[in-house]
Enzyme design. Structure first.
Site, PDB file in Angstrom:
ATOM      1  N   GLU A  54       1.986 -71.150 -48.834  1.00 43.36           N
ATOM      2  CA  GLU A  54       2.036 -70.324 -50.042  1.00 43.36           C
ATOM      3  C   GLU A  54       2.919 -70.985 -51.092  1.00 43.36           C
ATOM      4  O   GLU A  54       4.023 -71.442 -50.790  1.00 43.36           O
ATOM      5  CB  GLU A  54       2.590 -68.947 -49.655  1.00 43.36           C
ATOM      6  CG  GLU A  54       2.822 -67.991 -50.804  1.00 43.36           C
ATOM      7  CD  GLU A  54       3.475 -66.695 -50.346  1.00 43.36           C
ATOM      8  OE1 GLU A  54       3.440 -65.718 -51.112  1.00 43.36           O
ATOM      9  OE2 GLU A  54       4.030 -66.673 -49.217  1.00 43.36           O
ATOM     10  N   LYS A 123      -2.857 -63.285 -54.643  1.00 49.44           N
ATOM     11  CA  LYS A 123      -2.237 -62.462 -53.605  1.00 49.44           C
ATOM     12  C   LYS A 123      -2.354 -60.996 -53.986  1.00 49.44           C
ATOM     13  O   LYS A 123      -2.133 -60.617 -55.141  1.00 49.44           O
ATOM     14  CB  LYS A 123      -0.769 -62.865 -53.442  1.00 49.44           C
ATOM     15  CG  LYS A 123      -0.034 -62.189 -52.295  1.00 49.44           C
ATOM     16  CD  LYS A 123       1.350 -62.815 -52.131  1.00 49.44           C
ATOM     17  CE  LYS A 123       2.095 -62.225 -50.947  1.00 49.44           C
ATOM     18  NZ  LYS A 123       3.409 -62.907 -50.740  1.00 49.44           N
ATOM     19  N   CYS A 179       0.218 -64.519 -47.211  1.00 53.74           N
ATOM     20  CA  CYS A 179       1.442 -63.993 -46.605  1.00 53.74           C
ATOM     21  C   CYS A 179       1.429 -62.487 -46.341  1.00 53.74           C
ATOM     22  O   CYS A 179       0.835 -62.028 -45.373  1.00 53.74           O
ATOM     23  CB  CYS A 179       2.641 -64.383 -47.452  1.00 53.74           C
ATOM     24  SG  CYS A 179       4.213 -64.299 -46.516  1.00 53.74           S
ATOM     25  N   GLY A 370     -18.115 -57.801   8.798  1.00 53.08           N
ATOM     26  CA  GLY A 370     -18.385 -59.016   9.553  1.00 53.08           C
ATOM     27  C   GLY A 370     -17.411 -60.104   9.149  1.00 53.08           C
ATOM     28  O   GLY A 370     -17.184 -60.336   7.959  1.00 53.08           O
ATOM     29  N   SER A 372     -16.484 -64.097   9.545  1.00 48.47           N
ATOM     30  CA  SER A 372     -17.062 -65.385   9.936  1.00 48.47           C
ATOM     31  C   SER A 372     -16.027 -66.476  10.166  1.00 48.47           C
ATOM     32  O   SER A 372     -16.333 -67.512  10.754  1.00 48.47           O
ATOM     33  CB  SER A 372     -18.032 -65.863   8.853  1.00 48.47           C
ATOM     34  OG  SER A 372     -17.320 -66.203   7.669  1.00 48.47           O
ATOM     35  N   ASP A 376     -14.939 -65.873   2.109  1.00 50.50           N
ATOM     36  CA  ASP A 376     -15.296 -64.569   1.557  1.00 50.50           C
ATOM     37  C   ASP A 376     -14.920 -63.426   2.489  1.00 50.50           C
ATOM     38  O   ASP A 376     -14.318 -62.428   2.072  1.00 50.50           O
ATOM     39  CB  ASP A 376     -16.792 -64.514   1.251  1.00 50.50           C
ATOM     40  CG  ASP A 376     -17.183 -65.411   0.089  1.00 50.50           C
ATOM     41  OD1 ASP A 376     -16.286 -65.832  -0.654  1.00 50.50           O
ATOM     42  OD2 ASP A 376     -18.382 -65.686  -0.070  1.00 50.50           O
ATOM     43  N   ASN A 460     -32.665 -66.987   8.494  1.00 47.77           N
ATOM     44  CA  ASN A 460     -32.574 -65.588   8.072  1.00 47.77           C
ATOM     45  C   ASN A 460     -32.653 -64.611   9.232  1.00 47.77           C
ATOM     46  O   ASN A 460     -32.181 -63.471   9.121  1.00 47.77           O
ATOM     47  CB  ASN A 460     -33.655 -65.284   7.039  1.00 47.77           C
ATOM     48  CG  ASN A 460     -33.308 -65.852   5.671  1.00 47.77           C
ATOM     49  OD1 ASN A 460     -32.188 -66.296   5.450  1.00 47.77           O
ATOM     50  ND2 ASN A 460     -34.266 -65.843   4.757  1.00 47.77           N
ATOM     51  N   THR A 484     -19.216 -58.787   1.760  1.00 48.45           N
ATOM     52  CA  THR A 484     -18.251 -59.869   1.528  1.00 48.45           C
ATOM     53  C   THR A 484     -18.756 -60.926   0.554  1.00 48.45           C
ATOM     54  O   THR A 484     -17.982 -61.774   0.114  1.00 48.45           O
ATOM     55  CB  THR A 484     -17.898 -60.558   2.864  1.00 48.45           C
ATOM     56  OG1 THR A 484     -19.081 -61.161   3.402  1.00 48.45           O
ATOM     57  CG2 THR A 484     -17.349 -59.552   3.869  1.00 48.45           C
ATOM     58  N   THR A 496     -29.043 -63.770   1.801  1.00 47.74           N
ATOM     59  CA  THR A 496     -30.300 -63.338   2.432  1.00 47.74           C
ATOM     60  C   THR A 496     -30.615 -61.923   1.986  1.00 47.74           C
ATOM     61  O   THR A 496     -29.843 -60.992   2.220  1.00 47.74           O
ATOM     62  CB  THR A 496     -30.180 -63.407   3.962  1.00 47.74           C
ATOM     63  OG1 THR A 496     -29.867 -64.751   4.331  1.00 47.74           O
ATOM     64  CG2 THR A 496     -31.478 -62.996   4.622  1.00 47.74           C
ATOM     65  N   TYR A 497     -31.758 -61.770   1.352  1.00 49.83           N
ATOM     66  CA  TYR A 497     -32.132 -60.505   0.709  1.00 49.83           C
ATOM     67  C   TYR A 497     -32.319 -59.386   1.728  1.00 49.83           C
ATOM     68  O   TYR A 497     -32.825 -59.589   2.832  1.00 49.83           O
ATOM     69  CB  TYR A 497     -33.426 -60.708  -0.074  1.00 49.83           C
ATOM     70  CG  TYR A 497     -33.899 -59.483  -0.825  1.00 49.83           C
ATOM     71  CD1 TYR A 497     -33.356 -59.152  -2.058  1.00 49.83           C
ATOM     72  CD2 TYR A 497     -34.882 -58.644  -0.286  1.00 49.83           C
ATOM     73  CE1 TYR A 497     -33.774 -58.042  -2.753  1.00 49.83           C
ATOM     74  CE2 TYR A 497     -35.311 -57.525  -0.970  1.00 49.83           C
ATOM     75  CZ  TYR A 497     -34.754 -57.224  -2.208  1.00 49.83           C
ATOM     76  OH  TYR A 497     -35.165 -56.122  -2.884  1.00 49.83           O
TER      77      TYR A 497
END
Length: 688
Positions: A54, A123, A179, A370, A372, A376, A460, A484, A496-497
């Site tokens: 400024e 301004k 400003c 579950g 593993s 996850d 699967n 998970t 797996t669907y």
């Protein structure tokens, strides 16, 4: 994408700069020379827009000298020098000086580009309290009827309601305020943003007192976030009068609440900061946040007052101009240790609270999960344990089952056993091989006749048997099954669907990406929240290569026969791709450009040990190849799995893939437009 792939402007970035020249009070010629030196430096770095303080051509602290004709004449001559010097610079410069208009004096910002005065902004709000006496010398921009003025031999628009549109940099439309304008309850830049400004510029002087620097950050950061804009802030530095005040020369650049660049304060010399603003990100946020559009309509009377001044800069897009902006390799995981710990703590508690609420709402006190021995299920089990603690229930109410199959390794099985002992849950070990063999025999699979056929059906059948056991256990124990699977797996369709790891009664991990899960587990290990040798158990799990362990075979040097990331790509890259495609809707070419900036060599790949991040370096060919995998799986093959996922808590602004939350998409869409854009990505870097 247009132009050179390796040029940041081709991906709708714009390089902007804020300069703080060393000044001399009432010496416009000196101040103009310092200003132009910084301007040339900024242009040499590729900046398209440069803002200065400024009243920078006169200095802010001239007080009643502002009413001296010699000083005002000198400022206009200095401006003329800047206008002439700008002819060969492909950038817009915003400089401050006092100007006489219709027998009044105004505190002004002048926008200059390539020898032209594009506009003069007075301004609006003049502070006249504390140490400020601006109303003694200046008139507010509201108090003029002039719409054009003659200045430096040119006719220029005059007024506070102006937007400057750089037509050859799509999305770069900026507004200037001065400003105090940003310190008031409704800054002029609010309406400018609603009128289409993506970059807001503030020419400030702003003396320094204790605590003021932090407040500037709050003010500028919040204004940029509220306006969904970038905000450039510059203040006066060395050379301003110290009669009663001090000056720190702070320069700041924010983008939608995120600090991009900040200068060191109290410097003796002129200084400059540069940042790359993501104009596409700002546009996407405004499009996504539909209340922004509602605000435009609500304040239509204010936004219609703005005049748009369009011009070109003639920037060269055919040359490589790499991104200077730091792009984090792990957008879901902060690199800073303190922020990372805060993130992990919050995500963990969100997951725990959500599970506590679900169990309380359905009046159940048991869960089945579950385990593993992998990442996850480890994290999900930790969440279940904390939820039981919160509910005042014994951890024996967690029924944890590990279910070894045809390819389960001794390592993961031992890790699952150790983890369940550590948690203190009810432990089951169910060998699923007999039931899988029966299923394979019933459907006539070649494996049942002794053939080594390990196809998707073989895999699967095991995933389905595990899930079937979990649901029947839940029936038997009056419990719910805890899912998970994580966000990364949902994005890539790596589940797996139906009767498989896709399904559960409630999934605590569904919006947590794999890279964050790893850090959550590490965070639990490092914070000492597990008893005994628990930290080492968790660290061992972290060190285990990710594998579904569904296909038997010889391991390679201790590695599993199936290696997930060899098939679907490194999770660290795929999570990066997911973040920018899901959160910002970026096209593949831009995602690849960002990935190149993130994963290129940084200080020869040296990363702080405490960051716990991979030190991999990915070349452009690998980035493109893995992005191709992501595009195919995300847009073409996996949506049907996401269209019917179980309930799960959203944990981050990076988004979720629930059809009831962030992501609603057709299950039968095509991938052609994304693959066409990906084809714009070269196979090699610019120096190959």
């Amino acid at each position: 994408m247009t132009g050179n792939f390796f040029n940041l402007y081709s991906h709708r970035f714009a390089r902007v700069a804020v300069g703080v020249p060393r000044c001399k009070v009432a010496d416009p010629a000196f101040n103009a020379a310092q200003t132009m030196a910084l301007a040339r430096d900024a242009v040499a770095q590729g900046a398209a827009l440069v803002a200065f303080p400024e009243l920078g051509l006169s200095a802010y602290t001239c007080d009643d000298l502002f009413h001296q004709a010699a000083l005002l004449d000198g400022c206009e001559r200095a401006l003329a020098v800047i206008v002439e010097a700008s002819r060969d610079l492909p950038a817009a410069l915003v400089v401050g000086l006092p100007l006489r208009v219709n027998h009044a004096l105004f505190n002004c910002a002048v926008v200059v580009a390539q020898g032209r005065i594009l506009g003069v902004v007075p301004k609006t709000y003049l502070p006249n309290y504390g140490e400020f006496y601006e109303a003694r010398q200046f008139t507010s921009g509201d108090c003029t009827v002039a719409r054009h003025i003659d200045l430096a031999g040119q006719r220029a628009p005059f007024g506070a309601s102006m937007l400057f549109d750089v037509s050859d940099v799509p999305g770069l439309r900026f507004h200037v305020e001065i400003c105090e304008d940003v310190w008031v309850p409704i800054p002029p830049s609010c309406f400018a943003a609603l009128a289409g400004a993506t970059v807001l510029v503030n020419l400030s002087a702003s003396n320094i007192v204790v605590g003021k620097s932090g407040y500037r950050h709050q003010l500028v950061g919040q204004q940029s976030a509220r306006c969904l804009a970038a905000y450039l802030y510059t203040s006066a530095g060395r050379g301003e009068s110290s009669t009663d005040l001090a000056w720190d020369g702070q320069a700041i650049i924010y983008e939608n609440g995120e600090l991009l660049a900040e200068s060191e304060r109290f410097l003796d010399d002129s200084h400059l900061i540069v940042a790359d603003v993501d104009l596409e990100r700002l546009s996407h946020e405004r499009m996504r946040q539909t209340t922004f559009g509602q605000s435009v309509l609500r304040h239509q009377a204010e936004t219609e007052r703005f005049q748009v001044v369009s011009f070109e800069l003639g920037l060269a897009f055919d040359q490589a101009l790499p991104l200077q902006r730091e792009v984090e390799r792990f957008p879901y995981v902060p690199a800073d240790r303190r922020r990372r710990d805060q993130r992990c703590n919050e995500v963990y508690n969100i997951q725990v609270q959500a599970l506590v609420q679900r169990l309380s709402a359905i009046d159940m006190d048991k869960v089945v999960i579950g385990v593993s021995g992998g990442l996850d299920s480890t994290h999900a089990l930790l969440v279940c344990a904390k939820a039981m603690d919160r509910l005042g229930l014994p951890r024996s109410h967690i029924i944890a089952a590990t279910m070894p199959g045809f390819a389960t390794s001794g390592r993961t099985l031992q890790q699952a056993r150790a983890l369940m002992r550590l948690i203190g849950c009810t432990t089951l070990e169910i060998d699923i091989r007999p039931s899988c063999e029966q299923m394979l025999k019933d459907i006539g699979h070649p494996y049942a006749q002794g053939q080594d056929v390990y196809d998707i059906t073989f895999e699967n059948v095991q995933a389905g048997e595990r899930t079937s056991h979990l649901f029947r256990l839940a029936n038997f124990h009056n419990a719910i099954v805890i899912g998970t699977g994580d966000l990364s797996e949902l994005a890539l369709g790596w589940c797996t669907y139906g009767v498989g790891d896709h399904m559960s009664h409630y999934n605590v991990n569904a919006s947590v990406p794999k890279t964050l899960i790893a850090h959550l587990v590490r965070w639990v290990a490092e914070t000492g929240t597990v008893e005994g040798d628990g930290s080492q158990v968790l660290l061992d799990i972290l060190a285990t290569e990710i594998s579904p362990e569904l296909v038997p075979g010889k391991s390679d040097g201790g590695a599993p026969a199936q290696r997930t990331e060899q098939f679907i790509g490194p999770y660290e890259l795929q999570d990066f791709n997911l973040y920018y495609i899901l959160r910002y809707g970026f096209a593949p070419a831009k995602v690849a450009f960002l990935a190149l900036a993130a994963w290129q060599d940084r200080e020869k790949g040296e990363w702080p040990e405490e960051a716990h991040v991979a030190r991999n370096q990915y070349e452009l060919a690998a980035i493109k190849r893995n992005l191709g995998i992501f595009v195919h799986r995300f847009f073409k093959t996996s949506q049907f799995k996401r269209s019917c996922v179980p309930n799960a808590p959203k944990v981050g602004s990076g988004g979720s893939l629930s059809p009831r939350g962030d992501w609603r998409a057709p299950s039968d869409s095509e991938k052609a437009v994304w693959e066409a854009d990906l084809a714009n990505v070269p196979e090699t870097g610019p120096d190959a």
